[in-house]
Design an enzyme around this catalytic site. Structure first.
Site, PDB file in Angstrom:
ATOM      1  N   ASP A 328     -26.051  52.944   8.462  1.00 52.21           N
ATOM      2  CA  ASP A 328     -26.725  51.898   7.702  1.00 52.21           C
ATOM      3  C   ASP A 328     -27.826  52.503   6.819  1.00 52.21           C
ATOM      4  O   ASP A 328     -28.474  53.474   7.197  1.00 52.21           O
ATOM      5  CB  ASP A 328     -27.333  50.901   8.696  1.00 52.21           C
ATOM      6  CG  ASP A 328     -28.018  49.738   8.029  1.00 52.21           C
ATOM      7  OD1 ASP A 328     -27.321  48.926   7.404  1.00 52.21           O
ATOM      8  OD2 ASP A 328     -29.253  49.641   8.131  1.00 52.21           O
ATOM      9  N   GLU A 357     -23.779  54.051   4.028  1.00 51.63           N
ATOM     10  CA  GLU A 357     -24.007  52.940   3.123  1.00 51.63           C
ATOM     11  C   GLU A 357     -24.903  53.421   1.980  1.00 51.63           C
ATOM     12  O   GLU A 357     -26.090  53.638   2.161  1.00 51.63           O
ATOM     13  CB  GLU A 357     -24.675  51.768   3.858  1.00 51.63           C
ATOM     14  CG  GLU A 357     -24.908  50.578   2.943  1.00 51.63           C
ATOM     15  CD  GLU A 357     -25.791  49.509   3.572  1.00 51.63           C
ATOM     16  OE1 GLU A 357     -25.608  48.317   3.254  1.00 51.63           O
ATOM     17  OE2 GLU A 357     -26.682  49.862   4.385  1.00 51.63           O
TER      18      GLU A 357
END
Length: 614
Positions: A328, A357
Site C-alpha cells: 500500500d 501501489e
C-alpha cells in the site's frame, strides 16, 4: 514485620519493573539466507536486563534506545538447526526470566517459491464485506468495534472462514489469486473495517479469525492451485499499535513538533520523490507527512524500524506460505528505505513477486518505481520493486466508454497508454485494472453489461496481470461520492438471512447471471493462453472508436476487436494483414462464432471479439 513487608514489596516491584512481556518475532526458521535475526524485546525497564542464549549461538549486538522498555538483540543464526534454544535474561548474575525460543524447519523449496505472474488473475476482496463464516467472532472481547451492518463505515462481520467457504465459487469463476485488503489487527475505535491502520503486525484481527485461520486460507487456496497475496502497509501504522503507544524512540515515526500529537497531514505530492526542482519542505511534506490522523507515518530511515518491517514480512511469507505481497502507498515511503525493504525480501525469495501501489497519472513517473528502471537510474535509484500498478490505464477506462470519440477521446486513450510501454523494464509484470477498493465501481460509472464486457475483454487480453474487484462479476455498483462504504458493499449471500445469494447459480438474478457467466467464460479461457500471458502486442490506431490489437507468440495468435461505437462497424481486413498474416479464419471465444478473415469483418456496436486465429 512492617519492615519485612516493605522489603518484600520492594522485591516484587523490582521484578515487575524488569520483566519481559513480548518478544518479536516470537519464533524464526533455520536455513534462512540472511543469517542475522534481530529480536525486539519489550517489558517494563527491560533495558536493565542482559540477554544470553544457550549453546553456540552468538549475540552480535544488544541495542538500547531512549525508552528503557525496549532491547533490540541481534543474533547470528548461521548454522542453527531446527529446535529450541534457551533465551535467558539476567539481572547481574541472576536469571530473572527464561524462554524457549524456537527455530522451525522451512517448507520444502521455500526459498525458491514462485510468486504471482501474468498468467494469474487477481480477485481483490475486502474480508469484512465478503462473507461472514463465523458469527461468534463478530464481537471479540478485546476489540473496540463490533459488527453493525447498518453502518456503511462500520464492521459488517466478514471473515476468513467466509472466504474459505466460497473458494470454490472463485475457482469456478476462473480466479487464480486472491488479494485481500489487510487482515492484521486494526483496533481503531471507529472505521476500522478497512484494516489500513494496523495495531499489531504479528496478529490477524480476531474479527477475521486467528493466525492459524489465515494459514489455513493459504493452504486451501494451494489445494486448488490458487494463490494468496497479502496487502502489506509499510508507510504507516495505526495509532493504536502497541509500539506507537510506547515508542522506542521519538524517531520511530515522523513526529511533527508543531502538530497535535506529532501529526501533520501529507501533502500527497509524490512527484517530489524524484523532482530535482522540488523544495525540501515539500518533499518532506509528502514523505514524512501522515496519511491520516490515525495513521502515524513510519520512519524507514531508522534502521530498527526498517529491520522490524523486513523481518515481519518474511515471517508472514514463511508462516502462511504466501505467494506475493501488494504494498500500500508504496511511493509515500522513504525512497531509499522502501527500496532496501524490497531488496532484502527479494534476496530471500528471488522468484517471489511484490506489486506496489504507485497511484500516479504519468507512465514515466510510474515506471520510475519498477525494478531496474532506466528512468530511476538517471538519479542512481533502483526500487527493486518487481511490479507496479497501471493507474493510467485505469484513468482511461474511467472515461472512454461514455465520451464522444475525437482526436484525444475514446479508445485512442487506451492506444496511447500502451504506446508508452517502452518506459517499463518489465511490461508483463504490470497490474491492470478497471477499479479497486478506493475508486467508484465500474458498474456504477457504466450501468450496462455491454460496457462491462468491453472493459473486461480489454483487461483480460492486454499485457500484464489483470485484477478484478469483488462483486463486479455479478454487476455490483457503488458510488465513491457517497463514501467508501458504498463502494465496499456486502457481497449478497455472504450473510445468513440474505435474500439473494449470488455465490450460487440458483441464487443469482438474471442480471447477476449474465455478468457472472461472461466473466467465468473469459477468465477460464485466459488460463491456457500463452500469447495473452507473455506474448507480444501489435496494435492499430483506433478508427471510428474501434480498437484492434493482436497478442501473439510462437504458439498462438489472438485478434482482439473492441467496438466502442454504438453502431455496427465493418473493418477492411487488409489493414490488419500484418497481424492476421496467412490465417484465413478464426473463432470468437466469447460467442463461439467462426469468422472468415479474407476481406471484411463486421462487428456489432458496443461489442468485443476475441478471435483465436487458425
Amino acid at each position: 514485620m512492617k519492615k519485612l513487608n516493605t522489603i518484600i514489596l520492594l522485591l516484587i516491584l523490582n521484578i515487575s519493573f524488569a520483566q519481559v512481556q513480548k518478544i518479536e518475532p516470537e519464533f524464526w526458521w533455520s536455513g534462512m539466507k540472511s543469517t542475522e535475526l534481530q529480536l525486539l524485546v519489550y517489558g517494563k525497564n527491560i533495558s536493565d536486563l542482559k540477554p544470553e542464549i544457550s549453546g553456540d549461538i552468538q549475540i552480535k549486538e544488544v541495542q538500547k534506545v531512549e525508552n528503557p522498555n525496549y532491547l533490540f538483540v541481534t543474533i547470528d543464526t548461521k548454522g542453527i538447526q531446527p529446535g529450541k534454544v534457551k533465551l535467558n535474561f539476567k539481572k547481574g548474575k541472576k536469571i530473572t526470566q527464561s524462554f524457549d525460543y524456537e527455530f522451525k524447519s522451512r517448507e520444502n523449496n521455500s526459498a525458491d517459491r514462485k510468486g504471482f505472474d501474468s498468467s494469474d488473475v487477481f480477485y481483490l476482496l475486502m474480508p469484512d464485506r465478503f462473507s461472514n463464516g463465523k458469527t461468534r467472532n463478530d464481537f471479540p472481547y478485546d476489540s473496540s468495534e463490533g459488527v453493525d451492518r447498518n453502518n456503511p463505515n462500520g464492521r459488517h462481520g466478514g471473515d476468513i472462514q467466509g472466504i474459505i467457504n466460497n473458494l470454490d465459487y472463485l475457482n469456478e469463476l476462473g480466479v487464480t489469486t486472491i488479494w485481500s485488503t489487510p487482515m492484521f489487527e486494526d483496533n481503531e475505535p471507529v472505521y476500522s473495517y478497512h484494516g489500513y491502520a494496523q495495531s499489531d503486525y504479528y496478529q490477524i484481527d480476531p474479527r477475521y479469525g486467528t493466525n492459524e485461520d489465515y494459514k489455513r486460507l493459504a493452504n486451501e487456496l494451494h489445494k486448488r492451485e490458487m494463490k494468496l497475496v497479502k496487502d502489506y502497509v509499510t508507510n504507516h501504522w495505526g495509532s493504536k499499535h502497541w509500539i506507537i503507544k510506547d515508542l522506542p524512540s521519538k524517531d520511530w515515526i515522523h513526529y511533527w513538533e508543531n502538530g497535535e500529537n506529532g501529526f501533520q497531514r501529507s501533502n500527497y505530492r509524490m512527484t517530489t520523490q524524484f523532482d530535482g526542482n522540488a523544495a525540501k519542505i515539500d518533499a518532506e511534506g509528502c514523505m514524512d507527512g501522515w496519511f491520516d490522523t490515525t495513521m502515524p507515518d513510519m520512519n524507514q530511515k531508522n534502521p530498527l524500524v526498517l529491520n522490524y518491517m523486513v523481518q515481519n514480512a518474511i515471517w508472514w511469507i514463511e508462516y502462511a506460505n504466501l505467494d506475493g505481497l501488494r504494498v500500500d502507498t508504496y511511493s509515500y515511503n522513504d525512497k531509499e528505505g522502501i527500496a532496501e525493504w524490497t531488496k532484502r525480501i527479494m534476496n530471500e525469495y528471488p522468484n517471489f513477486n511484490i506489486v506496489g501501489e504507485i497511484w500516479m497519472h504519468d507512465q514515466a513517473q510510474m515506471a520510475y518505481w519498477q525494478k531496474d528502471s532506466k528512468i530511476g537510474a538517471i538519479q542512481g535509484f533502483n526500487s527493486h520493486l518487481p511490479s507496479v500498478m497501471d493507474f493510467t490505464l485505469h484513468d482511461a477506462i474511467g472515461t472512454i466508454f461514455k465520451e464522444e470519440p475525437s482526436w484525444d477521446k475514446g479508445m485512442i486513450k487506451v492506444y496511447e497508454n500502451f504506446t508508452n510501454d517502452f518506459l517499463y523494464p518489465d511490461i508483463d509484470n504490470i497490474m491492470v485494472f478497471a477499479e479497486n477498493h478506493d475508486t467508484s465501481r465500474f458498474n456504477e460509472i457504466y450501468p450496462n453489461i455491454e460496457d462491462y464486457k468491453l472493459a473486461l475483454s480489454l483487461i483480460m487480453t492486454v499485457r500484464g496481470i489483470p485484477q478484478i474487484y469483488y462483486g463486479s462479476e455479478i454487476g455490483m455498483k457503488g458510488d465513491k461520492s457517497k463514501g467508501d462504504g458504498d463502494i465496499r458493499r456486502d457481497f449478497p449471500g455472504g450473510w445468513q438471512g440474505d435474500k439473494n445469494n449470488a455465490f450460487t447459480e440458483s441464487g443469482r438474478t438474471t442480471e447477476q447471471k449474465a455478468y457472472f457467466d461472461f466473466t467465468k467464460k473469459l477468465l477460464n479461457w485466459r488460463k491456457g493462453n500463452s500469447a495473452i500471458h507473455k506474448g507480444k502486442t501489435l496494435h492499430y490506431v483506433p478508427q471510428e472508436n474501434v480498437y484492434v490489437y493482436f497478442r501473439h507468440d510462437e504458439n498462438q495468435r489472438v485478434m482482439i476487436v473492441l467496438n466502442n461505437n454504438q453502431k455496427a462497424q465493418k473493418l477492411d481486413l487488409k489493414r490488419f494483414s500484418e497481424g492476421i498474416q496467412n490465417h484465413k479464419s478464426g473463432k470468437d471465444i466469447l460467442s463461439d462464432k467462426e469468422f472468415n478473415l479474407n476481406n471484411e469483418l463486421e462487428i456489432k456496436g458496443k461489442t468485443a471479439l476475441i478471435i483465436e486465429l487458425k
